[in-house]
Design a protein around this motif. Structure first.
Motif, short mmCIF file in Angstrom:
data_model
loop_
_atom_site.label_atom_id
_atom_site.label_comp_id
_atom_site.label_asym_id
_atom_site.label_seq_id
_atom_site.Cartn_x
_atom_site.Cartn_y
_atom_site.Cartn_z
N GLY A 152 -0.22 -3.03 2.45
CA GLY A 152 -1.09 -4.04 3.04
C GLY A 152 -2.21 -3.38 4.20
N ASP A 203 -4.55 -14.32 -2.30
CA ASP A 203 -3.51 -14.41 -1.25
C ASP A 203 -2.45 -15.07 -1.97
OD1 ASP A 203 -4.42 -16.86 -1.06
OD2 ASP A 203 -5.36 -16.72 0.71
N GLU A 242 4.39 -9.70 -3.57
CA GLU A 242 5.72 -9.15 -2.83
C GLU A 242 6.51 -10.33 -1.92
OE1 GLU A 242 7.68 -6.71 -2.52
OE2 GLU A 242 6.63 -5.40 -3.95
N THR A 243 5.38 -11.19 -1.43
CA THR A 243 5.87 -12.26 -0.57
C THR A 243 6.44 -13.32 -1.43
OG1 THR A 243 3.99 -11.98 0.81
CG2 THR A 243 5.08 -14.07 0.92
N SER A 254 1.57 -2.44 -1.50
CA SER A 254 2.30 -3.40 -0.97
C SER A 254 2.34 -3.19 0.85
CB SER A 254 3.61 -3.56 -1.52
OG SER A 254 4.33 -2.42 -1.32
N TYR A 282 -0.64 -7.27 -4.94
CA TYR A 282 0.64 -6.84 -4.58
C TYR A 282 1.31 -7.65 -3.42
CZ TYR A 282 0.29 -3.69 -8.74
OH TYR A 282 0.10 -3.10 -9.80
N ARG A 283 0.42 -7.44 -2.65
CA ARG A 283 0.99 -8.30 -1.05
C ARG A 283 1.41 -9.39 -1.35
NH1 ARG A 283 -3.38 -5.39 1.49
NH2 ARG A 283 -4.69 -7.37 1.53
#
Length: 423
Positions: A332, A261, A294-295, A330, A290-291
């Motif tokens: 999620g 994360d 992106e953040t 992404s 990827y999540r």
């Protein structure tokens, strides 16, 4: 006297035919590998060492070339009279890194051929296999030492050289340094292509960080000894092991989480914006990566109209295997990009059905059903068949199929709904 084509007096194919009858390892044109040692790395991986024949060495290298970490080979494995072809990541190849060999293979182990060939590191090829399925189980448990297999030459672009060129082309405006830090993120057997990559990166004095998610104990394995050896030998190498099955074994340096994360990536001692990220693992691991990226995406330059740059541009994903590609990950929680649900696949012509949470070809094989295949990489088209109904997803492009009749390849498509195949 006319000139032009002159047939060989004695064709190489004939020499190969005669030579193979005298000794199965001999060949002028066909690369062959002879199994000479096995070594259990951990509960998920077994390392196999092969001796390479002269054709393999002659065809695989020129004077100025060497092997590239991250590549793979195709092995042809005969089982009960049927040839099966599988692709396996290279751990090492001649000239074999001595540190890698000594850390993984026990020189006193009983599972090695006791002859001069087994000690000739200049002619060996090493792969790592996760024992699962018919062929991998045969290679890791049943194939007698000394067995000879036909092999392809090393291939694949999951390498330091090729990916560096790609990233430079994609982001030329950033004037990216060729010696940028490297972050390797792997889950389970996804570590196999990383082994050769990390070895070569350290030999080039690159700054390397490894984040490895696993479900087995590495405390007493040769694997753990190898990483520790590298950390001691190379001050610019750091590694983090996260045992996802043991809450007491999560790395306190990585926020104590068993999932990849934002917090995990933020705590790594390197600049993600300047790093090249190599990733190989399950769909859920890649989706989490990827999540998180992106953040953490970088803001755009206030002095330009350029859009916000994503750290996803720094990622190189291994396409070898059945992990999903980066497209749509992404999103999620999207049901089509989370862990792949098991779907039912119906074979209309055979009056059979099976369940699959992986590619259609692998799902059928795990259920004991044989389907046609060739390269298993989406190249040769031998596995192509008609889909009558249902939705499938191409793991190389991320493209979803229609619900109706469509020609698909079973080796690179996963079922997103129940599927009917005209097989």
């Amino acid at each position: 006297m006319t000139t032009g084509y002159r047939p060989e007096i004695i064709q190489r194919a004939f020499v190969d035919f005669v030579g193979s009858r005298l000794h199965p390892f001999w060949s002028l044109t066909t690369p062959k590998l002879r199994l000479i040692a096995r070594q259990t790395i951990n509960e998920e991986l077994v390392a196999l060492k092969f001796e390479a024949n002269q054709a393999f060495k002659r065809l695989a290298f020129t004077i100025d070339d060497s092997w590239h970490g991250g590549q793979h080979i195709h092995l042809t494995v005969p089982i009960e009279g049927i040839n099966h072809q599988r692709s396996y990541s290279l751990v090492g190849m001649f000239p074999q890194p001595a540190d890698l060999h000594d850390a993984i293979f026990d020189n006193n182990a009983k599972n090695a051929v006791n002859d001069s060939a087994s000690n000739n590191l200049c002619a060996t090829v090493t792969i790592a296999i996760k024992p699962q399925g018919l062929v991998s189980d045969y290679l890791t448990q049943q194939a007698p030492l000394g067995t000879v297999f036909d092999s392809s030459l090393p291939s694949g672009d999951f390498t330091l050289a090729d990916t560096s060129a790609k990233l430079t082309k994609q982001k030329s405006e950033l004037s990216r340094s060729k010696q940028s830090p490297l972050l390797f993120i792997a889950g389970g057997s996804g570590i196999t292509p990383m082994l050769g990559l990390i070895t070569q990166a350290l030999a080039q004095s690159r700054t390397v960080t490894l984040l490895y998610y696993h479900r087995t104990s590495l405390a007493k394995s040769p694997f753990q000894a190898y990483w520790q050896h590298l950390a001691t030998a190379y001050p610019y190498f750091a590694y983090y092991m996260v045992n996802t099955a043991d809450p007491n074994n999560y790395s306190s340096q990585l926020a104590g989480s068993r999932h990849l994360d934002v917090d995990t990536l933020s705590l790594l001692p390197l600049s993600l914006a300047e790093s090249t990220i190599f990733a190989c693992g399950s769909s859920s691991l890649l989706a989490g990566l990827y999540r998180a990226l992106e953040t953490l995406s970088l803001p755009s330059d206030n002095h330009t109209l350029a859009p916000k740059r994503s750290l996803r541009d720094n990622v190189i994903v291994e396409r070898f295997g059945t992990a999903l590609p980066d497209s749509d990950m992404s999103l999620g929680t999207n049901e089509e990009t989370a862990d792949i649900a098991v779907q039912t696949v119906y074979l209309r012509g055979r009056q059979q059905q099976f369940s699959s949470g992986t590619t259609l070809l692998l799902g059928a094989e795990q259920a004991g059903i044989r389907l046609s295949y060739g390269c298993r990489q989406g190249i040769c088209q031998l596995c192509r068949c008609q889909k009558i109904s249902g939705v499938v997803k191409n793991i190389q492009t991320g493209k979803l199929s229609s619900h109706g009749v469509e020609s698909i390849q079973t080796c690179i498509n996963i079922p997103m709904t129940d599927v009917i195949l005209d097989v």
